[in-house]
Design a protein around this motif. Sequence first.
Motif, PDB file in Angstrom:
ATOM      1  N   PHE A 212       0.830  -1.209   0.000  1.00 19.40           N
ATOM      2  CA  PHE A 212       0.000   0.000   0.000  1.00 19.40           C
ATOM      3  C   PHE A 212       0.867   1.262   0.000  1.00 19.40           C
ATOM      4  N   LEU A 213       1.984   1.228   0.744  1.00 17.67           N
ATOM      5  CA  LEU A 213       2.794   2.429   0.951  1.00 17.67           C
ATOM      6  C   LEU A 213       3.960   2.582  -0.011  1.00 17.67           C
ATOM      7  N   PHE A 214       4.345   1.483  -0.701  1.00 14.36           N
ATOM      8  CA  PHE A 214       5.545   1.513  -1.539  1.00 14.36           C
ATOM      9  C   PHE A 214       5.294   0.896  -2.909  1.00 14.36           C
ATOM     10  N   VAL A 215       6.069   1.366  -3.885  1.00 15.26           N
ATOM     11  CA  VAL A 215       6.131   0.731  -5.204  1.00 15.26           C
ATOM     12  C   VAL A 215       7.223  -0.331  -5.197  1.00 15.26           C
ATOM     13  N   ASP A 216       8.389   0.044  -4.658  1.00 15.51           N
ATOM     14  CA  ASP A 216       9.582  -0.808  -4.657  1.00 15.51           C
ATOM     15  C   ASP A 216       9.578  -1.698  -3.417  1.00 15.51           C
ATOM     16  N   ALA A 217       9.466  -3.018  -3.636  1.00 14.59           N
ATOM     17  CA  ALA A 217       9.413  -3.952  -2.508  1.00 14.59           C
ATOM     18  C   ALA A 217      10.676  -3.900  -1.671  1.00 14.59           C
ATOM     19  N   ALA A 218      11.832  -3.661  -2.315  1.00 16.13           N
ATOM     20  CA  ALA A 218      13.091  -3.589  -1.570  1.00 16.13           C
ATOM     21  C   ALA A 218      13.100  -2.375  -0.643  1.00 16.13           C
ATOM     22  N   LYS A 219      12.542  -1.248  -1.097  1.00 17.99           N
ATOM     23  CA  LYS A 219      12.479  -0.053  -0.243  1.00 17.99           C
ATOM     24  C   LYS A 219      11.471  -0.256   0.894  1.00 17.99           C
ATOM     25  N   GLN A 221      10.962  -3.107   2.312  1.00 17.92           N
ATOM     26  CA  GLN A 221      11.668  -3.964   3.259  1.00 17.92           C
ATOM     27  C   GLN A 221      12.679  -3.158   4.071  1.00 17.92           C
ATOM     28  N   LEU A 222      13.378  -2.221   3.402  1.00 14.54           N
ATOM     29  CA  LEU A 222      14.314  -1.350   4.114  1.00 14.54           C
ATOM     30  C   LEU A 222      13.586  -0.551   5.177  1.00 14.54           C
ATOM     31  N   ASN A 223      12.455   0.019   4.823  1.00 18.05           N
ATOM     32  CA  ASN A 223      11.665   0.792   5.776  1.00 18.05           C
ATOM     33  C   ASN A 223      11.274  -0.061   6.979  1.00 18.05           C
ATOM     34  N   ARG A 224      10.833  -1.286   6.718  1.00 15.28           N
ATOM     35  CA  ARG A 224      10.396  -2.165   7.802  1.00 15.28           C
ATOM     36  C   ARG A 224      11.578  -2.573   8.685  1.00 15.28           C
ATOM     37  N   GLN A 225      12.729  -2.847   8.055  1.00 12.46           N
ATOM     38  CA  GLN A 225      13.916  -3.226   8.830  1.00 12.46           C
ATOM     39  C   GLN A 225      14.366  -2.097   9.747  1.00 12.46           C
ATOM     40  N   LEU A 226      14.399  -0.880   9.207  1.00 11.97           N
ATOM     41  CA  LEU A 226      14.810   0.265  10.018  1.00 11.97           C
ATOM     42  C   LEU A 226      13.801   0.546  11.130  1.00 11.97           C
ATOM     43  N   TRP A 227      12.538   0.386  10.818  1.00  7.80           N
ATOM     44  CA  TRP A 227      11.504   0.593  11.832  1.00  7.80           C
ATOM     45  C   TRP A 227      11.679  -0.408  12.969  1.00  7.80           C
ATOM     46  N   GLN A 228      11.940  -1.652  12.644  1.00  7.25           N
ATOM     47  CA  GLN A 228      12.163  -2.664  13.681  1.00  7.25           C
ATOM     48  C   GLN A 228      13.450  -2.393  14.453  1.00  7.25           C
ATOM     49  N   GLN A 229      14.465  -1.955  13.738  1.00  2.85           N
ATOM     50  CA  GLN A 229      15.748  -1.633  14.370  1.00  2.85           C
ATOM     51  C   GLN A 229      15.615  -0.494  15.365  1.00  2.85           C
ATOM     52  N   SER A 230      14.746   0.439  15.073  1.00  4.50           N
ATOM     53  CA  SER A 230      14.587   1.612  15.939  1.00  4.50           C
ATOM     54  C   SER A 230      14.029   1.262  17.312  1.00  4.50           C
ATOM     55  N   LYS A 231      13.235   0.189  17.373  1.00  7.37           N
ATOM     56  CA  LYS A 231      12.548  -0.195  18.610  1.00  7.37           C
ATOM     57  C   LYS A 231      11.635   0.913  19.136  1.00  7.37           C
ATOM     58  N   LEU A 232      11.160   1.763  18.222  1.00  3.72           N
ATOM     59  CA  LEU A 232      10.243   2.837  18.582  1.00  3.72           C
ATOM     60  C   LEU A 232       8.831   2.449  18.151  1.00  3.72           C
ATOM     61  N   ASN A 233       7.887   2.633  19.025  1.00  2.25           N
ATOM     62  CA  ASN A 233       6.508   2.245  18.743  1.00  2.25           C
ATOM     63  C   ASN A 233       5.595   3.461  18.681  1.00  2.25           C
ATOM     64  N   ASN A 234       4.586   3.380  17.833  1.00  2.00           N
ATOM     65  CA  ASN A 234       3.545   4.398  17.760  1.00  2.00           C
ATOM     66  C   ASN A 234       2.427   3.976  18.710  1.00  2.00           C
ATOM     67  N   THR A 235       2.191   4.758  19.759  1.00  5.37           N
ATOM     68  CA  THR A 235       1.178   4.393  20.748  1.00  5.37           C
ATOM     69  C   THR A 235      -0.243   4.502  20.201  1.00  5.37           C
ATOM     70  N   GLY A 236      -0.431   5.279  19.144  1.00  2.63           N
ATOM     71  CA  GLY A 236      -1.753   5.483  18.579  1.00  2.63           C
ATOM     72  C   GLY A 236      -2.542   6.597  19.237  1.00  2.63           C
ATOM     73  N   LEU A 237      -2.015   7.168  20.330  1.00  4.68           N
ATOM     74  CA  LEU A 237      -2.769   8.189  21.056  1.00  4.68           C
ATOM     75  C   LEU A 237      -2.900   9.479  20.256  1.00  4.68           C
ATOM     76  N   LEU A 238      -1.817   9.888  19.600  1.00  6.28           N
ATOM     77  CA  LEU A 238      -1.882  11.114  18.811  1.00  6.28           C
ATOM     78  C   LEU A 238      -2.886  10.950  17.676  1.00  6.28           C
ATOM     79  N   ALA A 239      -2.837   9.806  16.998  1.00 12.61           N
ATOM     80  CA  ALA A 239      -3.773   9.552  15.902  1.00 12.61           C
ATOM     81  C   ALA A 239      -5.218   9.525  16.406  1.00 12.61           C
ATOM     82  N   LYS A 240      -5.424   8.956  17.586  1.00 12.08           N
ATOM     83  CA  LYS A 240      -6.771   8.879  18.157  1.00 12.08           C
ATOM     84  C   LYS A 240      -7.340  10.276  18.391  1.00 12.08           C
TER      85      LYS A 240
END
Length: 318
Positions: A212-219, A221-240
């Motif tokens: 949904f968010l990307f055209v390039d599957a490799a990019k 995957q990079l985004n997902r890897q970096l997101w996991q590496q960051s260990k930062l979570n979105n609490t959802g409170l701001l979006a709520k």
Amino acid sequence: MRHFYSFLLCILFFSCSKPPIVSQAPTLQDGERLITLNGVKHWVKVEGSKHGTIPLVIVHGGPGGNHYVFERTAGPELEKFATVVYYEQRGSGRSQAPTNPDDYALPTLIQDLKALQDSLAAPKITLLGYSFGAELSLRYAVAYPEKVDQLILSSPAELSPANMLVQIQGFYSIGDAAFRTAIENVLKDTTTLTQKYNKVWGLANGATVDKFLFVDAAKAQLNRQLWQQSKLNNTGLLAKVYLKNNKADLLELAKGLRTPTLLISGLHDKNGGLHTALGLKSILPNSTHKIYEQSAHFPDIEEPARFAQEVKSFLRNR
């Protein structure tokens, strides 16, 4: 004596119309720090201060996201020619959450950004906002046009009813038969559009969101890897809080704003960025719109070299 003068300044501040509260103000020197803006500690990082340019303040999306991926993709390219200021919004990334879980309203986020600019002692800043950060940046420029030199709005995505429908359609366009049937069933129920929107997002697994968010599957995957590496979570409170108070009034408020603006959109953006940017182009008289043919919602990740070069050209033309 210095403490006495600080005390007098505090009295002066509170005798006026309650300006943003700033403490532990950073200087425009490279490095990370936590600074207190309106009672909440915010993570801030400065890079490229040697350039001495008008600060380029990067405003992340989400709502409730962070800069970890941007710092490692487009960010280093921008730091080669600009004084870049990263900051993460209250309750997001490496910043502290407010004690009140409802204290995330857009006017509060705008005042946090005002407090950040005050702490930088910068009469003018340029804002580069992506996704929700583009909306926040534009709203800040509407509130304080005299304080913003230029705007760069990448994949601006106000979550209006129209954009909710754009996103639902986007998911439908990439889904298999079972996923499409599930979306059709959601659309047939008697709940509100916001509830339908949340249900559709709840149906999507990680692979579907990446598509949904990307055209390039490799990019993706990079985004997902970096997101996991960051260990930062979105609490959802701001979006709520955002969804609860959203008035879908961005185009109405911004109409006629004369701040020089660069709009950046991915041609394949299913998250509503192209839809919103086309609307903004029609009401911002000093705007330029660039469409990235190989990108979806994150041109800064999928086409980072072009992204950085066009930001550089836009800043220099000013």
